[in-house]
Scaffold this motif. Structure first.
Motif, short mmCIF file in Angstrom:
data_model
loop_
_atom_site.label_atom_id
_atom_site.label_comp_id
_atom_site.label_asym_id
_atom_site.label_seq_id
_atom_site.Cartn_x
_atom_site.Cartn_y
_atom_site.Cartn_z
N ILE A 123 1.05 -1.42 0.33
CA ILE A 123 -0.42 0.04 0.15
C ILE A 123 0.86 1.58 -0.30
O ILE A 123 1.73 1.01 0.61
N THR A 124 0.69 2.11 -0.18
CA THR A 124 1.97 3.18 -1.07
C THR A 124 1.00 4.48 -0.07
O THR A 124 1.76 6.05 0.17
N ASP A 125 -0.84 4.49 0.07
CA ASP A 125 -0.87 5.71 0.15
C ASP A 125 -2.37 5.56 1.03
O ASP A 125 -2.85 3.92 0.23
N VAL A 126 -2.62 5.91 2.23
CA VAL A 126 -4.19 5.51 2.91
C VAL A 126 -4.70 6.86 2.74
O VAL A 126 -4.46 7.57 2.83
N SER A 127 -6.29 7.00 2.61
CA SER A 127 -6.76 7.97 2.23
C SER A 127 -8.45 7.96 3.10
O SER A 127 -8.96 6.77 3.19
N VAL A 128 -8.54 8.86 4.23
CA VAL A 128 -9.97 9.21 4.73
C VAL A 128 -10.81 10.05 4.49
O VAL A 128 -10.63 11.32 4.98
N TYR A 129 -12.32 10.00 4.21
CA TYR A 129 -12.80 10.81 2.92
C TYR A 129 -13.91 10.87 4.08
O TYR A 129 -14.77 10.11 4.63
N ILE A 130 -14.40 12.25 4.80
CA ILE A 130 -15.12 12.26 5.16
C ILE A 130 -16.13 11.89 4.66
O ILE A 130 -16.51 12.99 4.09
N ASP B 269 -18.81 12.34 11.30
CA ASP B 269 -18.10 11.02 12.31
C ASP B 269 -18.33 9.84 11.59
O ASP B 269 -17.64 8.98 12.20
N ILE B 270 -18.39 9.94 10.50
CA ILE B 270 -18.25 9.10 9.21
C ILE B 270 -17.11 9.02 8.12
O ILE B 270 -17.15 10.27 7.98
N ALA B 271 -16.03 7.95 7.48
CA ALA B 271 -15.98 8.41 6.61
C ALA B 271 -15.47 6.64 5.91
O ALA B 271 -15.58 6.07 6.07
N ASP B 272 -15.28 7.71 3.78
CA ASP B 272 -14.57 5.97 3.46
C ASP B 272 -13.27 6.22 3.98
O ASP B 272 -12.19 6.94 3.42
N VAL B 273 -12.33 5.21 3.20
CA VAL B 273 -11.48 4.51 3.80
C VAL B 273 -11.00 4.00 2.90
O VAL B 273 -11.43 2.63 2.51
N ARG B 274 -9.66 4.68 1.73
CA ARG B 274 -9.11 3.86 1.09
C ARG B 274 -7.39 3.37 0.69
O ARG B 274 -7.47 4.49 1.21
N GLY B 275 -7.13 2.59 0.41
CA GLY B 275 -5.79 2.14 0.47
C GLY B 275 -4.98 2.27 -1.75
O GLY B 275 -6.21 1.65 -2.17
N VAL B 276 -5.05 3.30 -2.19
CA VAL B 276 -3.77 2.94 -2.99
C VAL B 276 -2.95 1.54 -3.13
O VAL B 276 -1.84 1.75 -2.42
N THR B 277 -3.25 0.70 -4.02
CA THR B 277 -1.73 -0.94 -3.93
C THR B 277 -0.61 -0.04 -5.24
O THR B 277 -0.65 0.59 -5.78
N THR B 278 -0.16 -1.03 -4.91
CA THR B 278 1.39 -0.60 -5.38
C THR B 278 1.46 -0.63 -6.84
O THR B 278 1.85 -0.23 -7.78
N SER C 256 -7.92 0.97 -3.38
CA SER C 256 -8.82 -0.66 -2.95
C SER C 256 -9.62 0.51 -2.08
O SER C 256 -8.63 0.82 -0.93
N ARG C 257 -10.53 -0.15 -1.57
CA ARG C 257 -11.99 0.82 -0.81
C ARG C 257 -11.77 -0.28 0.56
O ARG C 257 -11.69 -1.76 0.25
N TRP C 258 -10.95 0.07 1.34
CA TRP C 258 -11.77 -0.77 2.59
C TRP C 258 -12.78 -0.84 3.23
O TRP C 258 -12.88 -1.55 4.33
N GLY C 259 -13.53 0.37 2.68
CA GLY C 259 -14.61 0.87 3.29
C GLY C 259 -14.71 1.71 4.64
O GLY C 259 -14.32 2.86 4.41
N GLU C 260 -16.44 1.61 5.13
CA GLU C 260 -16.21 2.44 6.32
C GLU C 260 -15.84 2.77 7.97
O GLU C 260 -15.06 1.78 8.00
N ALA C 261 -15.62 4.01 8.28
CA ALA C 261 -14.62 3.88 9.45
C ALA C 261 -15.16 5.10 10.04
O ALA C 261 -16.09 5.84 9.79
N LYS C 262 -15.52 4.26 11.48
CA LYS C 262 -15.93 5.30 12.44
C LYS C 262 -14.97 6.44 13.67
O LYS C 262 -13.99 5.37 13.61
N ARG C 263 -15.00 7.43 13.42
CA ARG C 263 -14.54 8.39 14.90
C ARG C 263 -14.61 7.71 15.55
O ARG C 263 -15.55 7.30 16.78
#
Length: 87
Positions: A37-44, A48-57, A62-69
């Motif tokens: 994984i090169t980057d991880v992004s947390v989109y509000i 208190d709810i975010a969508d989290v994604r990671g960019v692969t090499t 890649s969508r990791w899913g929803e996250a709660k604060r």
């Protein structure tokens, strides 16, 4: 658990975006932040709810899913199989 990321590790770049969203990457662009994984992004997406994604090499967003604060530490976001803290 997919990942636990803490921004305070030396060499991690924190980029704040509009509305409190943020991304993390290794300061050395030739290195990953996590294995594969090169980057991880947390989109509000709402309070208190975010969508989290990671960019692969391979460049796949890649969508990791929803996250709660976290109610205990507002710098942390907790998903079904990951936790990201950036302070």
């Amino acid at each position: 658990m997919k990942a636990i990321i803490y921004q305070h590790f030396m060499g991690i770049v924190f980029s704040l975006e509009k509305g409190g969203s943020f991304s993390l990457r290794n300061a050395d662009k030739s290195k990953t932040i996590l294995e594969g994984i090169t980057d991880v992004s947390v989109y509000i997406i709402e309070k208190d709810i975010a969508d989290v994604r990671g960019v692969t090499t391979d460049g796949i967003n890649s969508r990791w899913g929803e996250a709660k604060r976290s109610t205990k530490d507002k710098a942390c976001w907790i998903g079904s199989d990951f936790k990201i803290c950036a302070w």
